[in-house]
Design a protein around this motif. Structure first.
Motif, PDB file in Angstrom:
ATOM      1  N   GLN A 135     -20.701 -19.544   2.169  1.00 14.92           N
ATOM      2  CA  GLN A 135     -20.123 -19.914   2.739  1.00 14.92           C
ATOM      3  C   GLN A 135     -18.699 -18.866   2.761  1.00 14.92           C
ATOM      4  OE1 GLN A 135     -18.579 -24.001   2.611  1.00 14.92           O
ATOM      5  NE2 GLN A 135     -18.560 -24.450   4.647  1.00 14.92           N
ATOM      6  N   PHE A 136     -17.968 -18.228   3.905  1.00  8.23           N
ATOM      7  CA  PHE A 136     -17.468 -17.426   3.235  1.00  8.23           C
ATOM      8  C   PHE A 136     -16.820 -17.205   4.764  1.00  8.23           C
ATOM      9  CE2 PHE A 136     -20.380 -15.004   1.232  1.00  8.23           C
ATOM     10  CZ  PHE A 136     -20.748 -14.685   0.073  1.00  8.23           C
ATOM     11  N   ARG A 137     -15.767 -17.211   4.575  1.00  8.77           N
ATOM     12  CA  ARG A 137     -14.082 -17.353   5.517  1.00  8.77           C
ATOM     13  C   ARG A 137     -14.287 -15.771   6.300  1.00  8.77           C
ATOM     14  NH1 ARG A 137     -11.292 -15.954   0.579  1.00  8.77           N
ATOM     15  NH2 ARG A 137     -11.122 -18.094   0.025  1.00  8.77           N
ATOM     16  N   ASP A 138     -13.722 -16.457   7.555  1.00 10.51           N
ATOM     17  CA  ASP A 138     -12.535 -15.668   8.289  1.00 10.51           C
ATOM     18  C   ASP A 138     -10.690 -14.866   8.145  1.00 10.51           C
ATOM     19  OD1 ASP A 138     -15.318 -15.428  10.380  1.00 10.51           O
ATOM     20  OD2 ASP A 138     -13.967 -16.629  11.355  1.00 10.51           O
ATOM     21  N   ALA A 139     -10.933 -13.374   8.224  1.00 14.44           N
ATOM     22  CA  ALA A 139      -9.808 -13.325   7.772  1.00 14.44           C
ATOM     23  C   ALA A 139      -9.019 -12.330   7.479  1.00 14.44           C
ATOM     24  CB  ALA A 139      -9.911 -13.346   6.100  1.00 14.44           C
ATOM     25  N   VAL A 140      -8.404 -11.614   8.240  1.00 13.95           N
ATOM     26  CA  VAL A 140      -7.787 -10.340   9.077  1.00 13.95           C
ATOM     27  C   VAL A 140      -6.502  -9.466   7.849  1.00 13.95           C
ATOM     28  CG1 VAL A 140      -5.358 -11.760  10.212  1.00 13.95           C
ATOM     29  CG2 VAL A 140      -6.574  -9.400  10.459  1.00 13.95           C
ATOM     30  N   GLY A 141      -5.952  -8.703   7.619  1.00 16.02           N
ATOM     31  CA  GLY A 141      -5.272  -7.948   7.044  1.00 16.02           C
ATOM     32  C   GLY A 141      -4.266  -6.865   7.210  1.00 16.02           C
ATOM     33  N   LEU A 142      -2.949  -6.823   6.913  1.00 14.32           N
ATOM     34  CA  LEU A 142      -2.315  -5.558   7.441  1.00 14.32           C
ATOM     35  C   LEU A 142      -1.725  -5.299   6.042  1.00 14.32           C
ATOM     36  CD1 LEU A 142      -0.097  -7.709   9.391  1.00 14.32           C
ATOM     37  CD2 LEU A 142      -0.658  -5.665  10.226  1.00 14.32           C
ATOM     38  N   MET A 143      -2.142  -4.074   6.187  1.00 22.99           N
ATOM     39  CA  MET A 143      -1.171  -2.575   5.324  1.00 22.99           C
ATOM     40  C   MET A 143      -0.692  -2.243   5.450  1.00 22.99           C
ATOM     41  SD  MET A 143      -4.834  -0.548   2.734  1.00 22.99           S
ATOM     42  CE  MET A 143      -4.169   1.165   4.019  1.00 22.99           C
ATOM     43  N   PHE A 144       0.678  -1.940   4.404  1.00 24.63           N
ATOM     44  CA  PHE A 144       1.496  -0.645   4.762  1.00 24.63           C
ATOM     45  C   PHE A 144       1.481  -0.313   3.649  1.00 24.63           C
ATOM     46  CE2 PHE A 144       2.442  -4.772   6.478  1.00 24.63           C
ATOM     47  CZ  PHE A 144       2.671  -4.402   8.096  1.00 24.63           C
ATOM     48  N   PRO A 145       2.110   0.825   3.861  1.00 22.37           N
ATOM     49  CA  PRO A 145       2.804   1.747   2.259  1.00 22.37           C
ATOM     50  C   PRO A 145       3.853   1.488   1.784  1.00 22.37           C
ATOM     51  CG  PRO A 145       2.380   3.433   4.007  1.00 22.37           C
ATOM     52  CD  PRO A 145       2.232   2.160   4.762  1.00 22.37           C
ATOM     53  N   LEU A 146       4.649   0.797   0.199  1.00 22.25           N
ATOM     54  CA  LEU A 146       4.980  -0.262  -0.477  1.00 22.25           C
ATOM     55  C   LEU A 146       6.826   0.799   0.324  1.00 22.25           C
ATOM     56  CD1 LEU A 146       5.165  -2.869  -2.133  1.00 22.25           C
ATOM     57  CD2 LEU A 146       5.867  -1.010  -3.167  1.00 22.25           C
ATOM     58  N   GLU A 147       6.511   2.441   0.218  1.00 27.65           N
ATOM     59  CA  GLU A 147       7.227   2.660  -0.110  1.00 27.65           C
ATOM     60  C   GLU A 147       7.410   3.477   1.165  1.00 27.65           C
ATOM     61  OE1 GLU A 147       9.225   2.340  -2.457  1.00 27.65           O
ATOM     62  OE2 GLU A 147       7.879   2.083  -4.068  1.00 27.65           O
ATOM     63  N   THR A 148       8.667   2.912   1.288  1.00 26.04           N
ATOM     64  CA  THR A 148       8.646   3.997   2.791  1.00 26.04           C
ATOM     65  C   THR A 148       7.301   5.491   3.185  1.00 26.04           C
ATOM     66  OG1 THR A 148      10.295   2.858   3.692  1.00 26.04           O
ATOM     67  CG2 THR A 148       9.971   4.484   5.081  1.00 26.04           C
ATOM     68  N   VAL A 149       7.032   5.702   4.314  1.00 21.13           N
ATOM     69  CA  VAL A 149       6.593   6.808   4.553  1.00 21.13           C
ATOM     70  C   VAL A 149       6.735   7.884   5.909  1.00 21.13           C
ATOM     71  CG1 VAL A 149       4.162   8.292   3.984  1.00 21.13           C
ATOM     72  CG2 VAL A 149       4.567   6.273   2.371  1.00 21.13           C
ATOM     73  N   LYS A 150       7.349   8.945   5.393  1.00 24.49           N
ATOM     74  CA  LYS A 150       7.612  10.111   6.547  1.00 24.49           C
ATOM     75  C   LYS A 150       6.122  10.034   7.301  1.00 24.49           C
ATOM     76  CE  LYS A 150      12.239   9.010   7.278  1.00 24.49           C
ATOM     77  NZ  LYS A 150      12.910   8.458   5.585  1.00 24.49           N
ATOM     78  N   GLU A 151       5.813  10.434   6.211  1.00 20.14           N
ATOM     79  CA  GLU A 151       4.536  11.719   6.803  1.00 20.14           C
ATOM     80  C   GLU A 151       3.550  11.392   6.407  1.00 20.14           C
ATOM     81  OE1 GLU A 151       5.434  15.847   6.677  1.00 20.14           O
ATOM     82  OE2 GLU A 151       3.668  16.646   6.502  1.00 20.14           O
ATOM     83  N   ILE A 152       2.207  11.220   6.751  1.00 17.42           N
ATOM     84  CA  ILE A 152       1.190  11.429   6.155  1.00 17.42           C
ATOM     85  C   ILE A 152       0.185  12.818   6.780  1.00 17.42           C
ATOM     86  CG2 ILE A 152      -1.619  10.123   6.022  1.00 17.42           C
ATOM     87  CD1 ILE A 152       0.557   7.746   5.632  1.00 17.42           C
ATOM     88  N   SER A 153      -0.393  13.450   6.406  1.00 16.82           N
ATOM     89  CA  SER A 153      -1.152  14.988   6.982  1.00 16.82           C
ATOM     90  C   SER A 153      -2.443  14.962   5.460  1.00 16.82           C
ATOM     91  CB  SER A 153       0.201  15.792   6.975  1.00 16.82           C
ATOM     92  OG  SER A 153       0.619  16.036   5.927  1.00 16.82           O
ATOM     93  N   PRO A 154      -3.201  16.109   5.824  1.00 13.04           N
ATOM     94  CA  PRO A 154      -3.850  16.091   4.591  1.00 13.04           C
ATOM     95  C   PRO A 154      -3.286  16.947   3.933  1.00 13.04           C
ATOM     96  CG  PRO A 154      -4.190  16.983   6.764  1.00 13.04           C
ATOM     97  CD  PRO A 154      -3.431  16.586   7.135  1.00 13.04           C
ATOM     98  N   GLU A 155      -1.760  17.820   4.130  1.00 18.26           N
ATOM     99  CA  GLU A 155      -1.067  18.194   3.180  1.00 18.26           C
ATOM    100  C   GLU A 155      -0.865  17.237   2.262  1.00 18.26           C
ATOM    101  OE1 GLU A 155      -0.686  19.482   6.466  1.00 18.26           O
ATOM    102  OE2 GLU A 155      -2.419  20.857   6.142  1.00 18.26           O
ATOM    103  N   LYS A 156       0.061  16.027   2.400  1.00 17.07           N
ATOM    104  CA  LYS A 156       0.934  15.021   1.913  1.00 17.07           C
ATOM    105  C   LYS A 156      -0.452  13.795   2.042  1.00 17.07           C
ATOM    106  CE  LYS A 156       5.319  16.865   2.496  1.00 17.07           C
ATOM    107  NZ  LYS A 156       6.842  15.966   3.004  1.00 17.07           N
ATOM    108  N   PRO A 157      -1.184  13.465   1.430  1.00 12.70           N
ATOM    109  CA  PRO A 157      -2.441  12.671   1.770  1.00 12.70           C
ATOM    110  C   PRO A 157      -1.245  11.281   1.081  1.00 12.70           C
ATOM    111  CG  PRO A 157      -3.293  14.303   0.199  1.00 12.70           C
ATOM    112  CD  PRO A 157      -1.990  14.698   0.393  1.00 12.70           C
TER     113      PRO A 157
END
Ligand code: SF4
Ligand code: SF4
Lengths: 315, 420
Positions: free
Chosen positions: A122-144
C-alpha cells in the motif's frame, strides 16, 4: 558457453581488484544512473509567477483562483535507480504571497485516492516541490545545477505533501494504526473489533518495541500537526528530514483530482530552508507520486527541467 | 555495477558496490537432521523482538516444512521461478575438478545469472529481481506443517535412498530453519535507494537504520529470502538484527564475552551453532568451529547460493531427502557434505558435540583423544567412533565447555525401583 568463459577469466583477474578494495576498506557506490544530459541543465523559458495578493490562508483558495495557472508536463523518472512512475502526465500549479507567507496551489488528476501506507503493498499519493536552497540566478550547461535532487555542494530544499499525513491531521489520536487497516486484527474468530475491551495490551503495545518511534522518525509519529514534510537533499538517496519543520499544507481529493495547497512563511530562521524575498527569481521542480501504481522514492512522475520561479514585489 | 568475488558461486559476479568484507562475519550452522520443529527458536525470537503492534505477522526466525511450506508462502518457489526466467536462465553449475578451487570455488562454478545479474540482463529498473509478498502470503509461519512430498514427487525427483536406507519411508519432508542470512552481498542493502541499510564492518551484521528508512519496501521486494518486513504501524521496514547486543557481549551473563543470538541459544534440538567466520574466506582458521565446518570440512552449505547474495547461515542437509531437491536448495556441495555427515570423521563427531552446550560464542576448539568405543559400517563405509573430548574456548581464550563424544550415563540401582 561464452558467459562461462568470460566469467572464468574475470574470476582470476578480479582477485587483485578485490584485494585493492579490501585494503582500502571503503565501500564505494557505483553509479547505476544515466549520465546527465545537456538538456537537463537548460531550464524551460516559461515558469511560474508568484503573485502578490493581500490575503491569508482563509482567502487562499480564492486568491489562487485569481493567480495564473502554470502547467508542468511530467514524465517517468528514468534517470536514477530505481526507475518508475510516469502515470501522472501533468500537474498544474499556481502561486501567490501576501508579503509574509507563500502559497502554492497544486492540482493533478488521479483516479484513485491512496491515503494510507499500512499494508504491505500500500503506497501513498504525494506531491513534491523542489527549490535550490541558495538563490540561483542562472542554470545552464555552463552553470549546471542538478535537477536530480541537487548535488554535493548544491543542496535543495524539498517540500513533500503526503496524502496519509493529510488524513491523519483529522483522525483521532493524530495517526492511523494497524487496526484501521485491519479492523479484525485483535480477534481471530468472533470478529468483535473492540480492541480496548479484549486486547488492551496489544492495542497499547506499540511504544514497547518500535524502532521508528525511538528513532524519532516523523513517519512513525502521531500528531505531526502538518501534512507536508520539510526536507533537504544533495542528490539521489540523500533525502533527509529537517529538525525544524516549517511547511504546512492542506489537500482534498474529489472527482479524480487532488487539490493541494502548500504554504510556508517567505523567510524562516532555519538555514536549511529556501528563502523567498519579494522581487527575486529562482527555479523550482516538481514530482508526483501515484500510490495506486506503487510509486514511492524514485518511482515518480517528474518535471525534469528546472522552471523559473518569480516572486512579485509587494504592492 | 562492479565485479565482486562470490566464493559460493566460484566466480566474480555483478553487484552495485565494491567488495568490502567485514573483519568477522556473523554466521551459524544449522543441522537440519536434528531439528524437531518445536519452534522454540521462533518463540525466542518473537518474545525478544517482535511482540508489539504492527509486528504480529513478523517472524524473523521461522521453521518451515519443505517441500511445500514457506514463509511467506511459496517464497522460494517464486524466486526460483523468477530466476528461471522461462528457461532462459538455467541455473547450471560446472563441477569438474578444473572448475573448483579449494577456497575460492569449493563447490565449482555457477554459470547462471544471479538475482542481480538477471535484473541487468533483463534491463529491469531495479537492482535485483524480486517481488513484494502480499498480506495473505505472510499469514502462516509454518503452513503445510509436516506435509510430506507425495510418492509421485519422489518418482520425479528420484529416490531418497542415496545416503539413508529407509525403505518404509517412501515419502519425505524436512524442516528448514530460516533467519536473515546477514549476506556478504545483501540484496536488501543493494536495493535500498537511500542507503538506509548497512553491513557492519566488525561483525557483518546487516541492519536497517530506523532513522534513514522511509518505508519504500525496496528491501522487502528484493531480498530473495524475504526477511525484511514492512511494519505498517511505524511506516518503515524492520529485519532480524542478529541480536547484536548479545553478539557484542553486552549481556552480563557471559561477562562481556560474545553471546549467541536468542534463537540459537534457545534451540532444544541442539541443531544450532552460532559464531563468527574469519573475515577473509581465503584464510579460514582450522581451529574456529565455524571456519572448520564451512570452509574446511564443507559439511555445512549455503541456502540457495545461486541467488548470489553469499548468505551466511549454513546448513547440514537432511540425509533422507532426494538429492536433486537438495542440490537445487544447497548447491552442488550436497553430495560431499552428506557423505561426510553420514560417516563422520573423528573431528566432525567431536565438533558436533559443541552444538548448544553454551551460549557463549566459541571461537576456538581443541580435541583430546579418547579410546575407540564403537565401530560400524554406513553406506559401505567404515565408521569408527572415539570417545574424544572437545573443548570450546571463547575469543578471550577462556575455556567455556568440555564435552565428550559419548555422553556419560549412569544406571540406577535396581533397589531404587519401587513397585507396588
Ligand atoms: S537475507 Fe535478505 S535481509 Fe538478510 S542480509 Fe540477505 S538480503 Fe538482506
Ligand atoms: S528450536 Fe531448534 S529444534 Fe526447535 S524448531 Fe528451532 S531449530 Fe528446530
Amino acid at each position: 558457453m561464452m558467459k562461462c568463459l568470460l566469467r572464468k577469466s574475470v574470476f582470476f583477474g578480479s582477485t587483485l581488484v578485490a584485494l585493492v578494495f579490501l585494503c582500502s576498506g571503503v565501500t564505494f557506490s557505483q553509479g547505476l544512473d544515466k549520465e546527465i544530459s545537456m538538456e537537463e541543465n537548460i531550464p524551460t523559458n516559461e515558469g511560474l509567477t508568484v503573485k502578490y495578493i493581500a490575503t491569508d490562508l482563509n482567502g487562499a483558495d480564492r486568491a489562487l483562483g485569481q493567480a495564473d495557472p502554470y502547467k508542468l508536463e511530467l514524465q517517468i523518472q528514468d534517470l536514477a535507480f530505481p526507475n518508475g512512475g510516469g502515470s501522472v502526465q501533468e500537474v498544474e500549479v499556481r502561486g501567490f504571497h501576501n508579503g509574509e507567507t507563500i502559497f502554492f496551489g497544486i492540482k493533478w488528476n488521479d483516479a484513485s485516492k491512496n491515503d494510507r501506507a499500512i499494508a504491505h503493498a500500500q503506497f501513498r499519493d504525494a506531491v513534491g516541490l523542489m527549490f535550490p536552497l541558495e538563490t540561483v540566478k542562472e542554470i545552464s550547461p555552463e552553470k549546471p545545477f542538478s535537477p536530480r535532487m541537487g548535488d554535493r555542494g548544491k543542496p535543495v530544499n524539498i517540500w513533500h505533501w503526503k496524502a496519509d499525513w493529510e488524513k491523519e491531521l483529522n483522525v483521532n489520536g493524530g495517526k492511523e494504526h494497524m487496526e484501521d487497516e485491519y479492523p479484525n486484527m485483535f480477534t481471530d474468530f468472533d470478529f468483535n473489533p473492540d480492541p480496548i475491551r479484549f486486547h488492551k495490551e496489544t492495542y497499547e503495545s506499540t511504544p514497547l518495541m518500535a524502532g521508528g518511534i525511538s528513532a524519532e522518525s516523523l513517519l512513525s509519529q502521531a500528531n505531526r500537526g502538518r501534512s507536508v514534510e520539510d526536507l533537504n537533499a544533495v542528490g539521489f538517496g540523500t533525502l533527509t528530514s529537517q529538525e525544524h519543520q516549517d511547511v504546512n499544507g492542506k489537500g482534498s481529493w474529489s472527482n479524480g483530482k487532488w487539490d493541494v495547497v502548500i504554504y510556508r512563511p517567505l523567510e524562516t530562521s532555519d538555514e536549511n530552508d529556501v528563502k523567498f524575498v519579494p522581487g527575486m527569481s529562482t527555479f523550482f521542480n516538481m514530482a508526483v507520486w501515484n500510490g495506486n501504481e506503487g510509486d514511492r522514492n524514485g518511482q515518480k512522475s517528474v518535471s525534469i527541467r528546472w522552471r523559473p520561479l518569480k516572486i512579485e514585489t509587494v504592492k | 555495477m562492479t565485479l565482486v568475488h562470490n566464493w559460493h558461486l566460484g566466480r566474480t559476479m555483478e553487484y552495485p558496490y565494491f567488495e568490502s568484507r567485514p573483519e568477522h562475519q556473523f554466521a551459524a550452522v544449522f543441522n537440519i537432521n536434528r531439528c524437531i520443529a518445536c519452534q522454540t527458536c521462533t518463540m525466542a525470537h518473537k518474545s525478544t523482538w517482535t511482540y508489539s503492534k504492527g509486528q504480529e505477522y513478523m517472524w524473523w526466525n521461522n521453521v518451515e516444512t519443505k517441500p511445500y511450506g514457506g514463509y511467506p508462502q511459496h517464497w522460494d518457489h517464486k524466486i526460483l521461478q523468477l530466476l528461471w526466467d522461462n528457461g532462459n536462465n538455467p541455473m547450471e553449475w560446472y563441477t569438474s575438478a578444473k572448475d573448483k578451487d579449494e577456497t575460492k570455488a569449493p563447490y565449482g562454478l555457477y554459470n547462471g545469472d544471479t538475482i542481480f545479474e538477471l535484473a541487468r540482463t533483463k534491463g529491469l529498473n531495479q537492482v535485483a529481481v524480486g517481488y513484494i509478498p502480499d498480506d495473505k502470503e505472510w499469514r502462516f509461519p509454518n503452513i503445510y506443517e509436516d506435509t510430506a512430498a507425495s510418492e509421485k514427487t519422489n518418482y520425479e525427483t528420484g529416490a531418497a535412498n542415496e545416503s539413508s536406507e529407509l525403505p518404509e519411508h517412501k515419502r519425505w519432508f524436512f524442516y528448514l530453519q530460516r533467519i536473515c542470512n546477514h549476506c556478504t552481498y545483501p540484496a536488501c542493502l543493494a536495493a535500498c535507494p537511500r542507503k538506509a541499510i548497512y553491513k557492519r564492518k566488525e561483525d557483518g551484521i546487516v541492519l536497517i537504520d530506523q532513522k534513514r528508512c522511509r518505508g519504500y519496501r525496496k528491501c522487502v521486494e528484493q531480498c530473495p529470502y524475504k526477511k525484511p518486513m514492512y511494519r505498517g504501524e511505524t511506516r518503515m521496514s524492520e529485519k532480524c538484527i542478529a541480536c547484536y547486543p548479545r553478539i557484542e557481549g553486552k549481556d552480563p551473563i557471559t561477562k562481556g564475552r560474545r553471546m549467541e543470538a536468542r534463537c540459537m541459544a534457545a534451540c532444544v534440538g541442539k541443531i544450532r551453532l552460532n559464531g563468527l567466520l574469519t573475515g577473509d574466506y581465503r584464510k579460514p582458521d582450522p581451529k574456529n568451529p565455524m571456519d572448520w565446518l564451512i570452509h574446511i570440512h564443507k559439511v555445512a552449505l549455503p541456502l540457495y547460493p545461486q541467488f548470489g547474495t553469499e548468505p551466511n547461515i549454513y546448513y547440514i542437509p537432511p540425509r533422507w531427502a532426494p538429492r536433486s531437491y537438495l542440490r537445487q536448495m544447497f548447491g552442488p556441495g550436497v553430495d560431499e557434505a552428506l557423505d561426510k555427515y553420514a560417516s563422520p570423521s573423528r573431528t566432525l563427531m567431536a565438533v558436533l558435540q559443541l552444538f548448544r552446550t553454551t551460549q557463549t560464542m566459541l571461537s576456538r576448539f581443541e580435541i583430546e583423544d579418547g579410546k575407540k568405543i564403537f565401530e560400524s559400517e554406513v553406506m559401505g563405509k567404515k565408521v569408527e567412533v572415539y570417545n574424544d573430548t572437545v573443548i570450546g574456548f571463547a575469543s578471550d581464550g577462556t575455556e567455556i565447555v568440555r564435552v565428550q563424544v559419548e555422553e556419560p550415563t549412569w544406571e540406577s540401582d535396581e533397589k531404587r525401583m519401587i513397585t507396588y
